[in-house]
Design an enzyme around this catalytic site. Structure first.
Site, mmCIF file in Angstrom:
data_model
loop_
_atom_site.group_PDB
_atom_site.id
_atom_site.type_symbol
_atom_site.label_atom_id
_atom_site.label_comp_id
_atom_site.label_asym_id
_atom_site.label_seq_id
_atom_site.Cartn_x
_atom_site.Cartn_y
_atom_site.Cartn_z
ATOM 1 N N ASP A 36 1.317 -1.208 -0.492
ATOM 2 C CA ASP A 36 -0.010 0.212 -0.226
ATOM 3 C C ASP A 36 1.297 0.936 -0.186
ATOM 4 O OD1 ASP A 36 0.826 -0.017 2.605
ATOM 5 O OD2 ASP A 36 -0.785 -0.477 3.309
ATOM 6 N N HIS A 244 23.458 2.947 -18.690
ATOM 7 C CA HIS A 244 21.878 2.897 -17.732
ATOM 8 C C HIS A 244 22.938 2.444 -16.786
ATOM 9 C CE1 HIS A 244 19.485 4.124 -21.689
ATOM 10 N NE2 HIS A 244 20.409 4.410 -21.675
ATOM 11 N N ASP A 261 26.298 10.847 -14.318
ATOM 12 C CA ASP A 261 25.660 11.098 -15.000
ATOM 13 C C ASP A 261 23.940 12.061 -13.967
ATOM 14 O OD1 ASP A 261 22.872 12.204 -16.558
ATOM 15 O OD2 ASP A 261 23.610 10.886 -18.257
ATOM 16 N N ASP A 272 20.168 17.886 -16.729
ATOM 17 C CA ASP A 272 20.494 16.494 -16.722
ATOM 18 C C ASP A 272 22.180 17.194 -17.665
ATOM 19 O OD1 ASP A 272 21.144 13.822 -18.254
ATOM 20 O OD2 ASP A 272 20.010 14.319 -19.925
ATOM 21 N N HIS A 355 25.928 6.400 -28.939
ATOM 22 C CA HIS A 355 24.515 7.138 -28.395
ATOM 23 C C HIS A 355 24.013 8.561 -29.184
ATOM 24 C CE1 HIS A 355 26.072 9.649 -25.963
ATOM 25 N NE2 HIS A 355 26.833 8.540 -25.154
ATOM 26 N N HIS A 359 19.274 15.938 -27.040
ATOM 27 C CA HIS A 359 18.419 16.108 -26.867
ATOM 28 C C HIS A 359 17.351 17.132 -26.425
ATOM 29 C CE1 HIS A 359 18.200 14.768 -22.913
ATOM 30 N NE2 HIS A 359 19.467 14.426 -23.116
ATOM 31 N N HIS A 366 14.219 13.463 -21.558
ATOM 32 C CA HIS A 366 14.453 13.494 -22.366
ATOM 33 C C HIS A 366 12.925 14.501 -23.486
ATOM 34 C CE1 HIS A 366 16.791 9.935 -22.622
ATOM 35 N NE2 HIS A 366 17.209 10.998 -22.151
ATOM 36 N N GLU A 396 25.938 15.911 -25.421
ATOM 37 C CA GLU A 396 27.055 14.619 -24.832
ATOM 38 C C GLU A 396 27.309 14.404 -24.443
ATOM 39 O OE1 GLU A 396 23.767 12.193 -23.180
ATOM 40 O OE2 GLU A 396 21.993 13.630 -23.261
ATOM 41 N N TYR A 400 33.026 5.267 -25.105
ATOM 42 C CA TYR A 400 33.679 4.034 -23.861
ATOM 43 C C TYR A 400 34.220 2.697 -24.123
ATOM 44 C CZ TYR A 400 29.486 7.164 -22.607
ATOM 45 O OH TYR A 400 28.886 8.258 -22.521
ATOM 46 N N ARG A 417 31.485 10.940 -20.917
ATOM 47 C CA ARG A 417 31.089 11.390 -20.715
ATOM 48 C C ARG A 417 30.790 12.697 -19.639
ATOM 49 N NH1 ARG A 417 27.444 8.344 -20.922
ATOM 50 N NH2 ARG A 417 25.606 8.894 -18.955
ATOM 51 N N GLU A 419 28.345 16.175 -20.426
ATOM 52 C CA GLU A 419 27.350 16.423 -20.741
ATOM 53 C C GLU A 419 26.512 18.174 -20.269
ATOM 54 O OE1 GLU A 419 23.455 13.879 -19.192
ATOM 55 O OE2 GLU A 419 22.580 14.683 -21.044
HETATM 56 N N1 GLY Z 1 20.312 10.731 -18.571
HETATM 57 C C1 GLY Z 1 20.194 10.804 -19.445
HETATM 58 C C2 GLY Z 1 20.324 11.923 -20.951
HETATM 59 O O1 GLY Z 1 21.691 11.741 -20.727
HETATM 60 O O2 GLY Z 1 20.092 11.040 -21.582
HETATM 61 MN MN MN Z 2 20.598 13.815 -21.626
HETATM 62 MN MN MN Z 3 22.386 13.167 -18.809
#
Ligand code: GLY
Ligand code: MN
Ligand code: MN
Length: 451
Positions: A36, A244, A261, A272, A355, A359, A366, A396, A400, A417, A419
């Site tokens: 619950d 991820h 991240d 982000d 990737h 975005h 996103h 970003e 890797y 990365r 970003e």
């Molecule tokens: N944290 C998600 C991205 O970087 O797109």
């Molecule tokens: Mn991002």
């Molecule tokens: Mn990110």
């Protein structure tokens, strides 16, 4: 007029231009965590964008004809003295109507009573096509409401015949941030930048990844952000190559690069940000080589974060720099993959960079919005849309390097990365996340200071 009311007016003007109709925009359903206990409630972004109302079990209805002015009706929970003792304050329809500037409000429990009247004589119904959690239950309701109208067809009622995707209309509006939204996004990015700096200062080899996550979450909440905008990634060593990774439960080793991240949410708006830094405060030679390469690619993409540049130009620029670097550092063997143009054309760079470079960013991390221009002619390839003032994007790029034959061993298990969050403006890119240390010198200086 509040910004919410002016957004409602803008949406209704578009509905009117299409011949009028009724938009039905429920907020998000509450989500059970287990037994619950619920997850903390997070409103639906579209509903919030048009109302500023944060209570669950709410629904906005906008009605406008082919001419004349429209009306905005809120459905929400009733006041309930008993439940408010347990769960806290609720506005109730009368108070919500007055405080949030709707034309009318009803208890959510009376939706079935009011909705057939509200949708009668509507040319179109406008509702979510993209969110199954909203669309599916709503369509069941709509079936019932429309059936009730059909039962009275002979009295001359018009039953809506066409459905339109209100998400698409709102996505296009949400793509362009007004001054209030930009300010919230700047605040989210500044808090998140501080959190990244705090994480760098706190890091010592031997700590657990979750201890660093705790530093991030502390800074978010301490600064007034309501929540992380998404589950933070704190990935040390080889974990940084898992895109991820959210377990955040490994021990940080001396010599690891840590990829974080993480971004917070302020009044619905996301930051982000990703930073990658050495656990012991000093980049090794190979780590520095990869880091400088990713940074150079990020700056190359940033150069295209300008009004009029096509959305994909930033990605293409980043890929070009990364691909050349992969050849220079012998991550890729030119005898096997060919020269730069071949690496790009055959996408050989995807072995280390798999990737996209960014975005839209906004109420959703996103964020909503089309990336290409609308279809003109059926067969024609649609161009990437040009950046315009008020859009917010992330940039970003990353690298890797998983252990693999033919890949120089000194680069194995390094994931990097970088970003940033960027507001496109007529004056050039505004880097909302500029406070997060980014160059090798900035990162090493900050980390040495705290040792
Ligand atoms: N944290 C998600 C991205 O970087 O797109
Ligand atoms: Mn991002
Ligand atoms: Mn990110």
């Amino acid at each position: 007029m509040t910004s919410y009311a002016s957004r409602r007016a803008k949406l209704m003007a578009q509905m009117q231009a299409m011949g009028g109709g009724v938009a039905i925009i429920p907020t998000a359903p509450e989500q059970v965590r287990n037994a619950d206990s619920n997850f903390p409630f997070r409103f639906d972004s579209n509903f919030y964008y048009l109302t500023g109302f944060t209570e669950p079990e709410s629904m906005l209805v906008l009605k406008i004809g082919a001419s004349g002015s429209g009306q905005a009706v809120l459905f929400c929970r009733e006041k309930n003295v008993e439940l408010e003792i347990w769960d806290g304050f609720r506005y109730g329809p009368a108070d919500a109507c007055a405080s949030f500037g709707f034309d009318n409000a009803h208890p959510i429990g009376e939706a079935d009573k009011h909705m057939p009247d509200l949708i009668a004589d509507a040319k179109h119904l406008f509702y979510s096509f993209s969110n199954a959690n909203i669309k599916r239950p709503l369509e069941l309701k709509l079936q019932t409401w429309c059936d009730q109208l059909r039962a009275n067809w002979r009295s001359g009622l018009w039953v809506p015949e066409q459905a339109m995707d209100v998400d698409a209309m709102l996505a296009e509006m949400r793509l362009f941030k007004d001054a209030e939204e930009s300010q919230l996004m700047l605040r989210a990015a500044q808090i998140s930048s501080r959190a990244h700096a705090r994480a760098m200062r706190a890091t010592r080899p031997g700590m657990q990844e979750y201890e660093i996550e705790a530093e991030l979450l502390y800074e978010f909440r301490k600064s007034g952000a309501q929540a992380p905008a998404y589950t933070p990634i704190v990935a040390a060593g080889a974990n940084a190559c898992i895109l991820h990774y959210i377990n955040n439960n490994a021990t940080i080793q001396d010599g690891d690069i840590i990829l974080i991240d993480a971004g917070c949410e302020v009044d619905g708006y996301a930051a982000d940000i990703t930073r990658s830094y050495p656990a012991n405060g000093r980049f090794s030679g190979p780590q520095k080589e990869l880091y400088e390469l990713v940074l150079a690619s990020q700056l190359a993409a940033l150069h295209h974060a300008k009004v009029g540049q096509a959305y994909m130009q930033g990605h293409d620029a980043a890929v070009r720099v990364l691909a050349q670097g992969m050849l220079d550092l012998k991550l890729l063997d030119s005898n096997k993959v060919g020269a730069l143009e071949d690496v790009i054309e055959k996408k050989a760079f995807r072995k280390f960079y798999m990737h996209g470079t960014g975005h839209w960013l906004g109420l959703d991390v996103h964020d909503a919005g089309q990336y290409r221009q609308a279809p003109a002619e059926a067969q024609q390839e649609r161009a990437w849309r040009p950046l315009e003032a008020g859009m917010v994007i992330t940039i970003e790029p990353g690298l890797y390097v998983r252990p693999s034959e033919g890949v120089p061993e000194q680069f194995w298990d390094i994931g990097i990365r970088i970003e940033d969050d960027i507001l496109i403006s007529a004056e050039g890119p505004q880097i909302l996340s500029a406070d997060a240390p980014k160059t090798v010198a900035e990162i090493e200086y900050l980390m040495q200071q705290s040792r």
